[in-house]
Design a protein around this motif. Structure first.
Motif, PDB file in Angstrom:
ATOM      1  N   VAL A 192     -10.559  16.962  -1.953  1.00  0.00           N
ATOM      2  CA  VAL A 192      -9.707  17.960  -1.890  1.00  0.00           C
ATOM      3  C   VAL A 192      -9.395  18.207  -3.544  1.00  0.00           C
ATOM      4  CG1 VAL A 192      -7.283  18.619  -1.567  1.00  0.00           C
ATOM      5  CG2 VAL A 192      -8.500  17.319   0.391  1.00  0.00           C
TER       6      VAL A 192
ATOM      7  N   TYR B  89     -12.982  -4.496   0.020  1.00  0.00           N
ATOM      8  CA  TYR B  89     -13.060  -5.793   0.656  1.00  0.00           C
ATOM      9  C   TYR B  89     -13.171  -5.855   1.893  1.00  0.00           C
ATOM     10  CZ  TYR B  89      -8.061  -4.621   1.539  1.00  0.00           C
ATOM     11  OH  TYR B  89      -6.974  -4.065   1.801  1.00  0.00           O
TER      12      TYR B  89
ATOM     13  N   ILE C 102      -0.296  -2.415   2.978  1.00  0.00           N
ATOM     14  CA  ILE C 102      -0.825  -1.700   4.194  1.00  0.00           C
ATOM     15  C   ILE C 102       0.334  -1.526   5.384  1.00  0.00           C
ATOM     16  CG2 ILE C 102      -2.291  -1.639   6.198  1.00  0.00           C
ATOM     17  CD1 ILE C 102      -4.264  -3.229   4.302  1.00  0.00           C
TER      18      ILE C 102
ATOM     19  N   ASP D  38      -0.041   3.662  -0.945  1.00  0.00           N
ATOM     20  CA  ASP D  38      -0.203   3.313  -2.303  1.00  0.00           C
ATOM     21  C   ASP D  38       0.222   4.658  -3.183  1.00  0.00           C
ATOM     22  OD1 ASP D  38      -0.980   0.796  -1.403  1.00  0.00           O
ATOM     23  OD2 ASP D  38      -2.741   0.766  -2.769  1.00  0.00           O
TER      24      ASP D  38
ATOM     25  N   GLN E 272      -9.748   1.579   0.514  1.00  0.00           N
ATOM     26  CA  GLN E 272     -10.002   0.328  -0.231  1.00  0.00           C
ATOM     27  C   GLN E 272     -10.231  -0.795   0.497  1.00  0.00           C
ATOM     28  OE1 GLN E 272      -6.495  -0.968  -2.739  1.00  0.00           O
ATOM     29  NE2 GLN E 272      -5.773   1.237  -2.661  1.00  0.00           N
TER      30      GLN E 272
ATOM     31  N   SER F 208      -6.062  -7.616  -7.759  1.00  0.00           N
ATOM     32  CA  SER F 208      -6.718  -8.231  -6.798  1.00  0.00           C
ATOM     33  C   SER F 208      -8.188  -8.345  -7.249  1.00  0.00           C
ATOM     34  CB  SER F 208      -6.770  -7.364  -5.521  1.00  0.00           C
ATOM     35  OG  SER F 208      -7.053  -5.913  -6.059  1.00  0.00           O
TER      36      SER F 208
ATOM     37  N   GLY G 178      -7.199  11.597   2.654  1.00  0.00           N
ATOM     38  CA  GLY G 178      -7.455  10.299   2.472  1.00  0.00           C
ATOM     39  C   GLY G 178      -7.648   9.370   4.048  1.00  0.00           C
TER      40      GLY G 178
ATOM     41  N   VAL H 288      -3.610   4.192   5.888  1.00  0.00           N
ATOM     42  CA  VAL H 288      -2.538   4.750   5.890  1.00  0.00           C
ATOM     43  C   VAL H 288      -2.867   6.169   6.527  1.00  0.00           C
ATOM     44  CG1 VAL H 288      -0.475   5.703   4.855  1.00  0.00           C
ATOM     45  CG2 VAL H 288      -1.277   3.515   4.052  1.00  0.00           C
TER      46      VAL H 288
ATOM     47  N   ASP I 117      -1.648 -10.478   6.309  1.00  0.00           N
ATOM     48  CA  ASP I 117      -0.154  -9.944   6.469  1.00  0.00           C
ATOM     49  C   ASP I 117      -0.155  -8.511   7.326  1.00  0.00           C
ATOM     50  OD1 ASP I 117      -1.353  -8.438   4.436  1.00  0.00           O
ATOM     51  OD2 ASP I 117       0.134  -8.720   3.233  1.00  0.00           O
TER      52      ASP I 117
ATOM     53  N   ASP J  40     -11.928  12.919   3.253  1.00  0.00           N
ATOM     54  CA  ASP J  40     -11.718  11.848   2.275  1.00  0.00           C
ATOM     55  C   ASP J  40     -13.327  12.160   1.535  1.00  0.00           C
ATOM     56  OD1 ASP J  40     -10.474   8.665   2.201  1.00  0.00           O
ATOM     57  OD2 ASP J  40     -12.347   9.258   0.953  1.00  0.00           O
ATOM     58  N   ASN J  41     -13.197  11.619   0.229  1.00  0.00           N
ATOM     59  CA  ASN J  41     -14.175  11.824  -0.582  1.00  0.00           C
ATOM     60  C   ASN J  41     -15.229  10.942  -0.430  1.00  0.00           C
ATOM     61  OD1 ASN J  41     -15.268  13.185  -3.094  1.00  0.00           O
ATOM     62  ND2 ASN J  41     -14.719  11.281  -4.474  1.00  0.00           N
TER      63      ASN J  41
ATOM     64  N   GLY K  69      -3.984   6.670  -1.824  1.00  0.00           N
ATOM     65  CA  GLY K  69      -4.218   5.611  -2.337  1.00  0.00           C
ATOM     66  C   GLY K  69      -4.104   5.510  -3.978  1.00  0.00           C
TER      67      GLY K  69
HETATM   68  C1  FAD Z   1      -9.073  -6.639  -2.948  1.00  0.00           C
HETATM   69  C2  FAD Z   1      -7.901  -6.218  -2.071  1.00  0.00           C
HETATM   70  C3  FAD Z   1      -7.033  -6.739  -1.337  1.00  0.00           C
HETATM   71  C4  FAD Z   1      -5.935  -6.605  -0.598  1.00  0.00           C
HETATM   72  N1  FAD Z   1      -5.276  -7.363   0.293  1.00  0.00           N
HETATM   73  C5  FAD Z   1      -4.315  -6.861   1.055  1.00  0.00           C
HETATM   74  C6  FAD Z   1      -3.504  -7.644   1.788  1.00  0.00           C
HETATM   75  O1  FAD Z   1      -3.873  -8.669   2.150  1.00  0.00           O
HETATM   76  N2  FAD Z   1      -2.533  -7.115   2.595  1.00  0.00           N
HETATM   77  C7  FAD Z   1      -2.196  -5.724   2.369  1.00  0.00           C
HETATM   78  O2  FAD Z   1      -0.989  -4.996   3.000  1.00  0.00           O
HETATM   79  N3  FAD Z   1      -2.735  -5.141   1.442  1.00  0.00           N
HETATM   80  C8  FAD Z   1      -3.934  -5.336   0.831  1.00  0.00           C
HETATM   81  N4  FAD Z   1      -4.269  -4.662  -0.245  1.00  0.00           N
HETATM   82  C9  FAD Z   1      -4.055  -3.195  -0.524  1.00  0.00           C
HETATM   83  C10 FAD Z   1      -4.398  -2.401   0.514  1.00  0.00           C
HETATM   84  O3  FAD Z   1      -5.841  -2.031   0.718  1.00  0.00           O
HETATM   85  C11 FAD Z   1      -3.693  -0.977   0.210  1.00  0.00           C
HETATM   86  O4  FAD Z   1      -2.203  -1.070   0.079  1.00  0.00           O
HETATM   87  C12 FAD Z   1      -4.305  -0.052   1.293  1.00  0.00           C
HETATM   88  O5  FAD Z   1      -5.590   0.423   1.079  1.00  0.00           O
HETATM   89  C13 FAD Z   1      -3.660   1.347   0.947  1.00  0.00           C
HETATM   90  O6  FAD Z   1      -4.092   2.349   1.877  1.00  0.00           O
HETATM   91  P1  FAD Z   1      -3.966   3.811   1.541  1.00  0.00           P
HETATM   92  O7  FAD Z   1      -4.469   4.429   2.910  1.00  0.00           O
HETATM   93  O8  FAD Z   1      -2.657   4.319   1.149  1.00  0.00           O
HETATM   94  O9  FAD Z   1      -5.084   4.313   0.420  1.00  0.00           O
HETATM   95  P2  FAD Z   1      -6.644   3.634   0.181  1.00  0.00           P
HETATM   96  O10 FAD Z   1      -6.954   2.572   0.845  1.00  0.00           O
HETATM   97  O11 FAD Z   1      -6.678   3.708  -1.335  1.00  0.00           O
HETATM   98  O12 FAD Z   1      -7.266   5.060   0.754  1.00  0.00           O
HETATM   99  C14 FAD Z   1      -7.273   6.325  -0.097  1.00  0.00           C
HETATM  100  C15 FAD Z   1      -8.274   6.955   0.177  1.00  0.00           C
HETATM  101  O13 FAD Z   1      -8.072   8.493  -0.105  1.00  0.00           O
HETATM  102  C16 FAD Z   1      -9.311   8.938  -0.813  1.00  0.00           C
HETATM  103  N5  FAD Z   1      -8.887  10.143  -1.445  1.00  0.00           N
HETATM  104  C17 FAD Z   1      -8.100  10.189  -2.844  1.00  0.00           C
HETATM  105  N6  FAD Z   1      -7.804  11.412  -3.304  1.00  0.00           N
HETATM  106  C18 FAD Z   1      -8.593  12.158  -2.681  1.00  0.00           C
HETATM  107  C19 FAD Z   1      -8.916  13.500  -2.491  1.00  0.00           C
HETATM  108  N7  FAD Z   1      -8.368  14.316  -3.814  1.00  0.00           N
HETATM  109  N8  FAD Z   1     -10.109  14.000  -1.776  1.00  0.00           N
HETATM  110  C20 FAD Z   1     -10.331  13.338  -0.910  1.00  0.00           C
HETATM  111  N9  FAD Z   1     -10.092  12.042  -0.597  1.00  0.00           N
HETATM  112  C21 FAD Z   1      -9.175  11.634  -1.488  1.00  0.00           C
HETATM  113  C22 FAD Z   1      -9.662   7.933  -1.321  1.00  0.00           C
HETATM  114  O14 FAD Z   1     -11.207   8.089  -1.597  1.00  0.00           O
HETATM  115  C23 FAD Z   1      -9.557   6.927  -0.335  1.00  0.00           C
HETATM  116  O15 FAD Z   1     -10.584   6.360   0.419  1.00  0.00           O
HETATM  117  C24 FAD Z   1      -5.718  -4.994  -0.877  1.00  0.00           C
HETATM  118  C25 FAD Z   1      -6.391  -4.266  -1.860  1.00  0.00           C
HETATM  119  C26 FAD Z   1      -7.433  -4.850  -2.647  1.00  0.00           C
HETATM  120  C27 FAD Z   1      -8.167  -3.973  -3.763  1.00  0.00           C
END
Ligand code: FAD
Ligand code: FES
Lengths: 106, 337
Positions: free
Chosen positions: B86, B46, B295, B284, B41, A43, B10, B14, B53, B33-34, B116
């Motif tokens: 963490v 973004y 998401i 993720d 993300q 992305s 995180g 999610v 979606d 979260d850090n 993530g």
């Molecule tokens: C440009 C772009 C466009 C996208 N467009 C779409 C879309 O249109 N539709 C869609 O469904 N998905 C899209 N995605 C994907 C979507 O953003 C991810 O699937 C989603 O953010 C995953 O969420 P998550 O909560 O699993 O993880 P993340 O959003 O990655 O969040 C994880 C968090 O955990 C924290 N973390 C990790 N390890 C530690 C630790 N040890 N201690 C403390 N904190 C920690 C991180 O700092 C972070 O804030 C896109 C992604 C990008 C980059």
């Protein structure tokens, strides 16, 4: 299918048949080519799919858009022939394309 | 150390929705979260881009999605611990203890890792001396402006952060702004201000070039930069500020004894438990056959994980499946009359 040649920073190279329409990044990930991380899944948000494009090929690839150039700023040791492999789409025109992966991605 | 029902690692979409799914089951969670803000993300990579979606939401930006998720979990009054990474997870009988980089500790029978692609951390300068001088004379963020008064500061980067700080710090320090290309990418009026300051001799701009080396005797003395044409220049410098954006680093998660597959954690897709009982992974960071990094998928995964969390946190109660539309208990928990 087009042949893409992936070279690592030590000079070892692997030639892979990649389906047209996939990105050079996807070709690498699906074939377990090391050196490309692709943390953001294509992305254009991570610059961990950074490659150096062989000089012969650099001008044959559609030019990078602004957002890609900005992202390349963030890559590890960018150079003039740097591109993000998730933005290079494989086609017959790119049959034989050679890219090198940097020493590391982060 | 107060015991809670689940620790969520995180605050991405999610993790935030996890608070909701635990909350309607009557479970108390904390989120760590850090980053300095919630949203993962979506907020970091973004915030202004539209997502198309999310079921029943035809269009919303990364920032809007985050705001709405925060709104949705407001009734549960969940504490968010931000700027905390963490680092460690250890077992304590039936519970897990989690320790952060700032030595905060949490205890709970359940951990949901919604990490993530890892925690967001600044990209750094790849020079040994830069590593040694980090937090002394090499910085990747400005926390306390006072530290940067009356100094010779070399700022690296070509985006908004580099430009904004060059402007701000030029009020009381000598600034050199260094970038690997001639073009800067920032708000138009900031760019104009910078040009003005350059004319006035308050900011000097060096492009296209990259850092070559640092010279120090205890403290930083100067840096050497290399231009694209191969020329080098030495710039007297007390402080380096680097703004190369953020990178996602899996970091400590890899060291917790979980079964990993490349940079993801293997889970049982029935309840999203990892190989350790009471540690779950969703979003993720989890992997199972057919995983999609969306998401939408993360929401489903954390909903299923929350059921298993309930069973572990309330071993003497029976889990009852309920709809939010018809359950009085859930509506009470949501503060609806
Ligand atoms: C440009 C772009 C466009 C996208 N467009 C779409 C879309 O249109 N539709 C869609 O469904 N998905 C899209 N995605 C994907 C979507 O953003 C991810 O699937 C989603 O953010 C995953 O969420 P998550 O909560 O699993 O993880 P993340 O959003 O990655 O969040 C994880 C968090 O955990 C924290 N973390 C990790 N390890 C530690 C630790 N040890 N201690 C403390 N904190 C920690 C991180 O700092 C972070 O804030 C896109 C992604 C990008 C980059
Ligand atoms: S895969 Fe992230 S920028 Fe290409």
């Amino acid at each position: 299918m087009s042949k893409i040649i992936y070279k690592d920073f030590k000079g070892n190279s692997k030639t892979i048949e990649v389906e047209n329409g996939l990105s050079v990044m996807e070709g690498a990930i699906q074939n377990e080519i090391p050196g490309i991380d692709a943390d953001c899944g294509g992305s254009m948000a991570c610059a961990t799919c950074h490659v150096y494009v062989d000089d012969k090929w650099f001008d044959k690839i559609p030019k990078a858009e602004d957002a890609e150039v900005d992202m390349i700023d963030m890559a590890f040791e960018p150079k003039k022939n740097s591109r993000l492999s998730c933005q290079i789409i494989v086609s017959d025109d790119l049959d034989g394309l050679q890219v090198s992966t940097p020493e590391k991605q982060t | 150390m107060k015991k809670i029902d689940a620790i969520i690692i995180g605050a991405g979409p999610v993790g935030l929705f996890g608070v909701h799914q635990l909350g309607i089951k009557g479970l108390k969670a904390v989120v760590i979260d850090n980053l300095d803000k919630a949203g993962g993300q979506c907020i970091e990579l973004y915030p202004d881009k539209p997502i198309y979606d999310i079921p029943a939401v035809p269009e919303c930006t990364g920032e809007q999605l985050t705001t709405r998720l925060l709104e949705q979990i407001k009734p549960f009054k969940t504490q968010l611990f931000l700027n905390e990474r963490v680092n460690e997870v250890r077992k304590d009988n039936e519970n897990w203890i989690v320790t952060t980089n700032n030595k905060k500790e949490f205890i709970a029978p359940n951990i949901i890792i919604a990490g993530g692609v890892g925690s967001f951390e600044p990209r750094k300068i790849h020079l040994k001396q830069a590593e040694q001088l980090e937090e002394k004379s090499v910085f990747y963020a400005v926390r306390d402006k006072e530290k940067f008064k009356n100094k010779k500061i070399s700022i690296f980067g070509g985006g908004d952060s580099a430009l904004d700080w060059a402007l701000e710090l030029s009020k009381f320090s000598k600034i050199t702004l260094i970038h690997r290309r001639n073009e800067f990418r920032g708000a138009q009026h900031t760019l104009m201000e910078i040009k003005k300051l350059e004319k006035a001799g308050k900011v000097s701009i060096k492009t296209p070039c990259q850092i070559e080396s640092l010279e120090s005797e205890n403290d930083l003395k100067s840096i050497t930069i290399k231009f694209d044409d191969g020329k080098t220049e030495k710039i007297p410098t007390d402080v380096i500020l680097g703004f190369f954006g953020l990178i996602m680093k899996l970091g400590p998660i890899a060291e917790w004894g979980l079964n990993m597959n490349k940079k993801t954690i293997e889970v049982n897709p029935e309840n999203f438990e990892t190989n350790k009982k009471g540690i779950f992974a969703a979003g993720d960071i989890c992997s199972y056959p057919g995983k999609l990094k969306l998401i939408l998928s993360g929401f489903h995964e954390v909903a299923l994980a929350s059921v298993e969390c309930f069973k572990r946190a309330r071993p003497n109660e029976k889990y009852r499946f309920e709809f939010t539309t018809s359950s009085k208990t859930i509506q009470d928990r949501l503060g609806k009359k």
